[in-house]
Write a protein that holds these residues in place. Sequence first.
Motif, PDB file in Angstrom:
ATOM      1  N   GLN A 181      -5.692  41.193 -25.329  1.00  0.00           N
ATOM      2  CA  GLN A 181      -6.035  42.585 -25.050  1.00  0.00           C
ATOM      3  C   GLN A 181      -7.112  43.142 -25.963  1.00  0.00           C
ATOM      4  O   GLN A 181      -7.856  44.046 -25.572  1.00  0.00           O
ATOM      5  N   ARG A 185     -10.267  45.401 -24.567  1.00  0.00           N
ATOM      6  CA  ARG A 185     -10.487  46.817 -24.889  1.00  0.00           C
ATOM      7  C   ARG A 185     -11.902  47.070 -25.374  1.00  0.00           C
ATOM      8  O   ARG A 185     -12.449  48.156 -25.192  1.00  0.00           O
ATOM      9  N   TYR A 199      -9.277  47.440 -19.154  1.00  0.00           N
ATOM     10  CA  TYR A 199      -7.921  47.330 -19.685  1.00  0.00           C
ATOM     11  C   TYR A 199      -6.927  48.064 -18.791  1.00  0.00           C
ATOM     12  O   TYR A 199      -5.824  47.576 -18.539  1.00  0.00           O
TER      13      TYR A 199
END
Length: 311
Positions: A181, A185, A199
């Motif tokens: 992640q 981002r 995201y």
Amino acid sequence: MTQPPPAGRDSSSSEESGSGSRGDRLKARSAALTATAKGLPDRVPLVGRAVGQLIRVNLLDNATRLAAQAFLSALPALFVVAVFAPASVRDGVVGSLKDQLGIEGEAQQQVRQLMAAGSDDVTQSFGVVGALVTLLSATALSRAMQRVCERCWELPKSGVRLAAWRWLAWLVVWLAFLVGQAPVRKGFGAGPWLGLPLYLLLATALWWWTQHLLLGNRVRWFPLLPGAVLCGVAVLGLGLAAQLYLPRAVAQSVDRFGPYGVVFTSLSWLIVLFSAVTLAISLGRVLAEEPVVARLLGTTDEPGRWGGRAR
């Protein structure tokens, strides 16, 4: 000859009368507000169903159980997987811990050193079998998440033979999402203008698939979409808030409680995170039963009838 009452008694009685009238007005206003609040679910059915859903799901109890399982089982599994994985995966784990739990600075360096220095020792002493056992024990989080989804949609428990592989599949995908992640981002270097929408899209897809998988295909795809969108928005918003709030909160907690401060703050934040996820899934079911939303989703106009195999 009748004497007039004393002036003091007149003023006292008038004050008592005035205070009594004010008290009566306040009581009447309070009773009117209470009656309005009680009648709101009848006038706005969406509110009544939302309140009933939250009471039935038992939001805080389930969120606390999810947070405890994530902290006690899924987080150790993430560390074990990172020890066996390449350096790029370890960097992803460190970045995820920073984004989700606010672990940075000295604590972040200790985590990085632990995974780098312990890789050879853990590989030799722990072994692949130990790693698999740790990963399987972490499916307790998957089972807890499945119970939340089933309670939100008022479905009975799935059989173990049908659900066991789903627990492991969801855990692996969720851990992979956590590891990857951080670059998502950042938009893979392009910046937040690309990273945040990307995201949000991936988080929505993850929680859409999560509900469908853990419910064993007993609810069709489209009714699960409102809850998935709410989950994606909640996770994105809390992720942004974590970057602003958690580093300072962790530092203050460490100053006050020492190393245990990281544990207290991390567990508290996980409870907030899973409360938001549970709330989103619960309200998603309520929204899916709204006639307008049901028509937009092309499902059904009869609330509460979402069962059946996937279409």
